[in-house]
Design a protein around this motif. Sequence first.
Motif, PDB file in Angstrom:
ATOM      1  N   PHE A  22      44.460  22.085  83.249  1.00  0.00           N
ATOM      2  CA  PHE A  22      45.568  22.085  82.293  1.00  0.00           C
ATOM      3  C   PHE A  22      45.244  21.211  81.086  1.00  0.00           C
ATOM      4  O   PHE A  22      45.445  21.634  79.945  1.00  0.00           O
ATOM      5  CB  PHE A  22      46.871  21.629  82.958  1.00  0.00           C
ATOM      6  CG  PHE A  22      47.715  22.781  83.422  1.00  0.00           C
ATOM      7  CD1 PHE A  22      48.688  23.327  82.609  1.00  0.00           C
ATOM      8  CD2 PHE A  22      47.523  23.331  84.674  1.00  0.00           C
ATOM      9  CE1 PHE A  22      49.468  24.394  83.028  1.00  0.00           C
ATOM     10  CE2 PHE A  22      48.283  24.394  85.114  1.00  0.00           C
ATOM     11  CZ  PHE A  22      49.264  24.930  84.284  1.00  0.00           C
ATOM     12  N   THR A  23      44.757  19.996  81.317  1.00  0.00           N
ATOM     13  CA  THR A  23      44.540  19.078  80.195  1.00  0.00           C
ATOM     14  C   THR A  23      43.366  19.499  79.310  1.00  0.00           C
ATOM     15  O   THR A  23      43.428  19.310  78.092  1.00  0.00           O
ATOM     16  CB  THR A  23      44.327  17.627  80.681  1.00  0.00           C
ATOM     17  OG1 THR A  23      43.224  17.572  81.574  1.00  0.00           O
ATOM     18  CG2 THR A  23      45.575  17.090  81.355  1.00  0.00           C
ATOM     19  N   ARG A  24      42.334  20.085  79.887  1.00  0.00           N
ATOM     20  CA  ARG A  24      41.146  20.431  79.102  1.00  0.00           C
ATOM     21  C   ARG A  24      41.151  21.859  78.578  1.00  0.00           C
ATOM     22  O   ARG A  24      40.425  22.162  77.627  1.00  0.00           O
ATOM     23  CB  ARG A  24      39.882  20.222  79.933  1.00  0.00           C
ATOM     24  CG  ARG A  24      39.629  18.778  80.236  1.00  0.00           C
ATOM     25  CD  ARG A  24      38.312  18.587  80.896  1.00  0.00           C
ATOM     26  NE  ARG A  24      38.108  17.173  81.177  1.00  0.00           N
ATOM     27  CZ  ARG A  24      36.967  16.665  81.518  1.00  0.00           C
ATOM     28  NH1 ARG A  24      35.907  17.432  81.620  1.00  0.00           N
ATOM     29  NH2 ARG A  24      36.867  15.380  81.769  1.00  0.00           N
ATOM     30  N   THR A  25      41.956  22.745  79.188  1.00  0.00           N
ATOM     31  CA  THR A  25      41.852  24.162  78.828  1.00  0.00           C
ATOM     32  C   THR A  25      43.206  24.836  78.617  1.00  0.00           C
ATOM     33  O   THR A  25      43.471  25.359  77.544  1.00  0.00           O
ATOM     34  CB  THR A  25      41.076  24.921  79.930  1.00  0.00           C
ATOM     35  OG1 THR A  25      39.805  24.299  80.128  1.00  0.00           O
ATOM     36  CG2 THR A  25      40.864  26.366  79.555  1.00  0.00           C
ATOM     37  N   THR A  26      44.038  24.838  79.640  1.00  0.00           N
ATOM     38  CA  THR A  26      45.259  25.650  79.631  1.00  0.00           C
ATOM     39  C   THR A  26      46.184  25.313  78.470  1.00  0.00           C
ATOM     40  O   THR A  26      46.695  26.221  77.801  1.00  0.00           O
ATOM     41  CB  THR A  26      46.022  25.504  80.965  1.00  0.00           C
ATOM     42  OG1 THR A  26      45.116  25.772  82.047  1.00  0.00           O
ATOM     43  CG2 THR A  26      47.190  26.463  81.037  1.00  0.00           C
ATOM     44  N   LEU A  27      46.403  24.037  78.211  1.00  0.00           N
ATOM     45  CA  LEU A  27      47.332  23.657  77.145  1.00  0.00           C
ATOM     46  C   LEU A  27      46.866  24.142  75.775  1.00  0.00           C
ATOM     47  O   LEU A  27      47.697  24.489  74.927  1.00  0.00           O
ATOM     48  CB  LEU A  27      47.581  22.151  77.148  1.00  0.00           C
ATOM     49  CG  LEU A  27      48.341  21.631  78.368  1.00  0.00           C
ATOM     50  CD1 LEU A  27      48.450  20.119  78.318  1.00  0.00           C
ATOM     51  CD2 LEU A  27      49.711  22.282  78.476  1.00  0.00           C
ATOM     52  N   ASP A  28      45.568  24.205  75.551  1.00  0.00           N
ATOM     53  CA  ASP A  28      45.062  24.750  74.289  1.00  0.00           C
ATOM     54  C   ASP A  28      45.399  26.236  74.163  1.00  0.00           C
ATOM     55  O   ASP A  28      45.740  26.709  73.077  1.00  0.00           O
ATOM     56  CB  ASP A  28      43.550  24.550  74.179  1.00  0.00           C
ATOM     57  CG  ASP A  28      43.161  23.094  73.969  1.00  0.00           C
ATOM     58  OD1 ASP A  28      44.005  22.302  73.492  1.00  0.00           O
ATOM     59  OD2 ASP A  28      42.010  22.746  74.287  1.00  0.00           O
ATOM     60  N   PHE A  29      45.309  26.964  75.268  1.00  0.00           N
ATOM     61  CA  PHE A  29      45.660  28.383  75.236  1.00  0.00           C
ATOM     62  C   PHE A  29      47.167  28.573  75.070  1.00  0.00           C
ATOM     63  O   PHE A  29      47.603  29.494  74.378  1.00  0.00           O
ATOM     64  CB  PHE A  29      45.150  29.105  76.486  1.00  0.00           C
ATOM     65  CG  PHE A  29      43.689  29.417  76.409  1.00  0.00           C
ATOM     66  CD1 PHE A  29      43.231  30.535  75.733  1.00  0.00           C
ATOM     67  CD2 PHE A  29      42.762  28.566  76.990  1.00  0.00           C
ATOM     68  CE1 PHE A  29      41.878  30.813  75.641  1.00  0.00           C
ATOM     69  CE2 PHE A  29      41.406  28.830  76.911  1.00  0.00           C
ATOM     70  CZ  PHE A  29      40.960  29.954  76.235  1.00  0.00           C
ATOM     71  N   PHE A  30      47.964  27.701  75.698  1.00  0.00           N
ATOM     72  CA  PHE A  30      49.409  27.762  75.476  1.00  0.00           C
ATOM     73  C   PHE A  30      49.705  27.619  73.984  1.00  0.00           C
ATOM     74  O   PHE A  30      50.502  28.367  73.421  1.00  0.00           O
ATOM     75  CB  PHE A  30      50.133  26.667  76.256  1.00  0.00           C
ATOM     76  CG  PHE A  30      50.358  26.947  77.714  1.00  0.00           C
ATOM     77  CD1 PHE A  30      49.814  28.047  78.355  1.00  0.00           C
ATOM     78  CD2 PHE A  30      51.141  26.091  78.470  1.00  0.00           C
ATOM     79  CE1 PHE A  30      50.035  28.294  79.708  1.00  0.00           C
ATOM     80  CE2 PHE A  30      51.386  26.326  79.809  1.00  0.00           C
ATOM     81  CZ  PHE A  30      50.828  27.428  80.430  1.00  0.00           C
ATOM     82  N   LYS A  31      49.054  26.656  73.345  1.00  0.00           N
ATOM     83  CA  LYS A  31      49.265  26.429  71.916  1.00  0.00           C
ATOM     84  C   LYS A  31      48.829  27.658  71.115  1.00  0.00           C
ATOM     85  O   LYS A  31      49.532  28.097  70.198  1.00  0.00           O
ATOM     86  CB  LYS A  31      48.496  25.187  71.478  1.00  0.00           C
ATOM     87  CG  LYS A  31      48.810  24.717  70.101  1.00  0.00           C
ATOM     88  CD  LYS A  31      48.110  23.390  69.818  1.00  0.00           C
ATOM     89  CE  LYS A  31      48.718  22.740  68.583  1.00  0.00           C
ATOM     90  NZ  LYS A  31      48.172  21.412  68.358  1.00  0.00           N
TER      91      LYS A  31
END
Length: 108
Positions: A22-31
């Motif tokens: 989540f911290t390194r990948t998923t949240l960037d895709f959410f954005k």
Amino acid sequence: MIIETRIYHCLPGRLPALHERFTRTTLDFFKKYGIKPIGFWTTLIGPSNHALTYLLEWESLEERERKWNAFQADPEWIAKRAASEAEKPIVERVENHILVPTDYSPMR
């Protein structure tokens, strides 16, 4: 407005790997896709401490379907998710609920 509750039930010992994803990948895709998280929680007291619970805010089911499907189909996301589980799986199962506020809810 609707709220989606998602609970990721991890395999034992794999919650740290999910946090990292989540911290390194998923949240960037959410954005990238305009997906709006409200918050993220782990379980302090309950049947299992191997879960991540989070809430997403949507304007409508149509918005959710459009943005979530685009996110899930992103080839880069698919590759990074697969790489994060190359050693062994992280998530055993996902539980989700779509919630709508009542007339008397402060969130309305």
